[in-house]
Design a protein around this motif. Structure first.
Motif, mmCIF file in Angstrom:
data_model
loop_
_atom_site.group_PDB
_atom_site.id
_atom_site.type_symbol
_atom_site.label_atom_id
_atom_site.label_comp_id
_atom_site.label_asym_id
_atom_site.label_seq_id
_atom_site.Cartn_x
_atom_site.Cartn_y
_atom_site.Cartn_z
ATOM 1 N N VAL A 157 0.830 -1.202 0.000
ATOM 2 C CA VAL A 157 0.000 0.000 0.000
ATOM 3 C C VAL A 157 0.866 1.254 0.000
ATOM 4 O O VAL A 157 1.737 1.416 0.853
ATOM 5 C CB VAL A 157 -0.934 0.028 1.228
ATOM 6 N N GLU A 158 0.611 2.132 -0.960
ATOM 7 C CA GLU A 158 1.328 3.396 -1.035
ATOM 8 C C GLU A 158 0.573 4.489 -0.301
ATOM 9 O O GLU A 158 -0.633 4.693 -0.531
ATOM 10 C CB GLU A 158 1.517 3.809 -2.495
ATOM 11 N N VAL A 159 1.268 5.184 0.590
ATOM 12 C CA VAL A 159 0.711 6.335 1.303
ATOM 13 C C VAL A 159 1.759 7.443 1.308
ATOM 14 O O VAL A 159 2.913 7.219 0.932
ATOM 15 C CB VAL A 159 0.302 5.973 2.749
ATOM 16 N N GLU A 160 1.365 8.626 1.759
ATOM 17 C CA GLU A 160 2.299 9.752 1.759
ATOM 18 C C GLU A 160 3.478 9.484 2.680
ATOM 19 O O GLU A 160 4.635 9.630 2.298
ATOM 20 C CB GLU A 160 1.572 11.031 2.177
ATOM 21 N N ASP A 161 3.189 9.085 3.924
ATOM 22 C CA ASP A 161 4.230 8.802 4.911
ATOM 23 C C ASP A 161 3.628 7.939 6.004
ATOM 24 O O ASP A 161 2.504 7.435 5.855
ATOM 25 C CB ASP A 161 4.819 10.101 5.480
ATOM 26 N N ALA A 162 4.339 7.756 7.099
ATOM 27 C CA ALA A 162 3.877 6.859 8.161
ATOM 28 C C ALA A 162 2.535 7.280 8.747
ATOM 29 O O ALA A 162 1.770 6.434 9.233
ATOM 30 C CB ALA A 162 4.927 6.775 9.271
ATOM 31 N N ALA A 163 2.204 8.565 8.694
ATOM 32 C CA ALA A 163 0.928 9.039 9.229
ATOM 33 C C ALA A 163 -0.260 8.508 8.434
ATOM 34 O O ALA A 163 -1.390 8.512 8.924
ATOM 35 C CB ALA A 163 0.899 10.565 9.250
ATOM 36 N N GLY A 164 -0.011 8.034 7.216
ATOM 37 C CA GLY A 164 -1.081 7.513 6.374
ATOM 38 C C GLY A 164 -1.365 6.041 6.575
ATOM 39 O O GLY A 164 -2.288 5.493 5.962
ATOM 40 N N GLU A 165 -0.602 5.389 7.422
ATOM 41 C CA GLU A 165 -0.789 3.954 7.650
ATOM 42 C C GLU A 165 -1.947 3.703 8.604
ATOM 43 O O GLU A 165 -2.157 4.451 9.557
ATOM 44 C CB GLU A 165 0.497 3.349 8.208
ATOM 45 N N VAL A 166 -2.702 2.638 8.337
ATOM 46 C CA VAL A 166 -3.791 2.214 9.217
ATOM 47 C C VAL A 166 -3.620 0.734 9.509
ATOM 48 O O VAL A 166 -2.923 0.011 8.786
ATOM 49 C CB VAL A 166 -5.177 2.466 8.585
ATOM 50 N N GLU A 167 -4.260 0.266 10.545
ATOM 51 C CA GLU A 167 -4.169 -1.154 10.887
ATOM 52 C C GLU A 167 -5.025 -1.977 9.923
ATOM 53 O O GLU A 167 -6.193 -1.650 9.688
ATOM 54 C CB GLU A 167 -4.638 -1.402 12.321
ATOM 55 N N LEU A 168 -4.441 -3.014 9.366
ATOM 56 C CA LEU A 168 -5.161 -3.952 8.512
ATOM 57 C C LEU A 168 -5.218 -5.314 9.214
ATOM 58 O O LEU A 168 -4.238 -5.721 9.844
ATOM 59 C CB LEU A 168 -4.470 -4.098 7.156
ATOM 60 N N THR A 169 -6.350 -5.979 9.103
ATOM 61 C CA THR A 169 -6.512 -7.290 9.722
ATOM 62 C C THR A 169 -7.024 -8.285 8.697
ATOM 63 O O THR A 169 -7.614 -7.904 7.683
ATOM 64 C CB THR A 169 -7.489 -7.233 10.907
ATOM 65 N N SER A 170 -6.803 -9.557 8.967
ATOM 66 C CA SER A 170 -7.230 -10.607 8.046
ATOM 67 C C SER A 170 -7.248 -11.945 8.768
ATOM 68 O O SER A 170 -6.398 -12.182 9.645
ATOM 69 C CB SER A 170 -6.273 -10.684 6.849
ATOM 70 N N PRO A 171 -8.195 -12.822 8.410
ATOM 71 C CA PRO A 171 -8.131 -14.188 8.917
ATOM 72 C C PRO A 171 -6.984 -14.967 8.280
ATOM 73 O O PRO A 171 -6.597 -16.035 8.755
ATOM 74 C CB PRO A 171 -9.489 -14.778 8.534
ATOM 75 N N GLY A 172 -6.433 -14.438 7.188
ATOM 76 C CA GLY A 172 -5.282 -15.048 6.547
ATOM 77 C C GLY A 172 -3.998 -14.659 7.250
ATOM 78 O O GLY A 172 -3.990 -13.894 8.213
ATOM 79 N N ALA A 173 -2.884 -15.181 6.745
ATOM 80 C CA ALA A 173 -1.565 -14.837 7.286
ATOM 81 C C ALA A 173 -1.112 -13.555 6.582
ATOM 82 O O ALA A 173 -0.486 -13.599 5.513
ATOM 83 C CB ALA A 173 -0.584 -15.977 7.049
ATOM 84 N N LEU A 174 -1.436 -12.421 7.181
ATOM 85 C CA LEU A 174 -1.279 -11.122 6.533
ATOM 86 C C LEU A 174 0.113 -10.531 6.726
ATOM 87 O O LEU A 174 0.644 -10.490 7.833
ATOM 88 C CB LEU A 174 -2.324 -10.142 7.083
ATOM 89 N N GLU A 175 0.656 -10.035 5.612
ATOM 90 C CA GLU A 175 1.935 -9.326 5.619
ATOM 91 C C GLU A 175 1.720 -8.008 4.884
ATOM 92 O O GLU A 175 1.264 -8.001 3.743
ATOM 93 C CB GLU A 175 2.994 -10.169 4.897
ATOM 94 N N VAL A 176 2.006 -6.896 5.548
ATOM 95 C CA VAL A 176 1.732 -5.580 4.972
ATOM 96 C C VAL A 176 3.042 -4.850 4.684
ATOM 97 O O VAL A 176 3.923 -4.772 5.546
ATOM 98 C CB VAL A 176 0.865 -4.721 5.910
ATOM 99 N N HIS A 177 3.163 -4.317 3.476
ATOM 100 C CA HIS A 177 4.313 -3.504 3.086
ATOM 101 C C HIS A 177 3.812 -2.098 2.769
ATOM 102 O O HIS A 177 3.064 -1.899 1.810
ATOM 103 C CB HIS A 177 5.001 -4.100 1.849
#
Length: 267
Positions: A157-177
């Motif tokens: 997920v592309e955002v402006e900077d760290a302030a644009g990050e939100v928590e993502l959840t999943s029943p799968g084995a989630l890896e967020v970049h």
């Protein structure tokens, strides 16, 4: 159909959550796709009519008085409370949807049609890839939540900077970049594609969702299809907006852009 604002929340500097309720949602039924959206109608300041309005009647008005349609992802639907949550990308006063969301107050009304959708993580896939920017972040979040339990899912997920990050959840084995574009003045069209290309290659059958800025989704599509990472029939790829264009200019050329991308050689 229409909803009345019952709550708002600024999730990030670029993302506003608006919760709608009220009697105008009595007939709302959420579909089965993970990327459900509603076609919202944002009123210009010169609009001489309130919500709800008659669709046929407003078509007879001058262009500057007619509502501006925009597709907004359904982030959540609470069937018991009859409340609809929309997360809307907002960049100050740029864009009708973002401007409305940034100014929305309890009691404001929003008219829409829908919902509709086009993607749900394939049940028989071995792995999942979700890619996009802030405009696609609400849909990426809902898709991550629809992945079968235990299966690997990677979100880029592309955002402006760290302030644009939100928590993502999943029943799968989630890896967020998270990919930050702050400080980058060139190469933005390839930012997500480079991040995707740098990932370890997933094994087995991959189901992918790639949405967001037009040039960036096109670049990611090239990587995924030319490298054989995802089969075309398991790829949902759609441009929501185009850098350097306002909403109306992009809507005028979007269909031609989509046709051009679909015809692009993959070898």
């Amino acid at each position: 159909m229409y909803g009345e604002v019952v709550a708002t929340e600024r999730l990030t500097p670029q993302l506003v959550r608006v919760v709608l309720g009220g009697p105008g949602l009595e007939e709302f039924v959420l579909g089965e796709d993970a990327d459900q959206y509603v076609n919202c109608f944002f009123l210009p300041e010169a609009a001489p009519y309130p919500v709800p309005f008659d669709d046929e009647a407003v078509r007879e008005l001058p262009r500057e008085q007619r509502p501006y349609p925009r597709r907004i992802t359904v982030r959540a639907w609470d069937a018991e409370r009859r409340e609809l949550t929309l997360d809307i990308a907002a960049h100050g006063d740029v864009g009708y949807a973002g401007r409305w969301a940034g100014r929305a107050q309890v009691g404001d009304r929003l008219q829409f049609r829908g919902p509709a959708g086009g993607y749900r993580p394939h049940e028989d896939a071995d792995a999942y890839l979700l890619v996009g920017d802030e405009s696609a972040l609400p849909a990426i979040a809902t898709c991550a939540e629809a992945v079968p339990a235990g299966r690997p899912v990677v979100a880029v997920v592309e955002v402006e900077d760290a302030a644009g990050e939100v928590e993502l959840t999943s029943p799968g084995a989630l890896e967020v970049h998270w990919v930050h574009r702050a400080g980058r003045h060139d190469g933005l069209d390839d930012l997500l594609a480079e991040a995707v290309a740098a990932l370890p290659r997933p094994t087995g059958v991959v189901s992918a969702f790639v949405h967001g800025e037009a040039a960036e989704t096109r670049a990611v599509r090239r990587v995924l299809l030319r490298e054989g990472i995802v089969a075309q029939e398991r790829l949902s790829c759609s441009p929501y907006w185009r850098r350097g264009m306002d909403d109306e200019a992009w809507r005028a050329v979007k269909a031609a852009w989509v046709r051009e991308v679909a015809a692009e050689p993959l070898d």
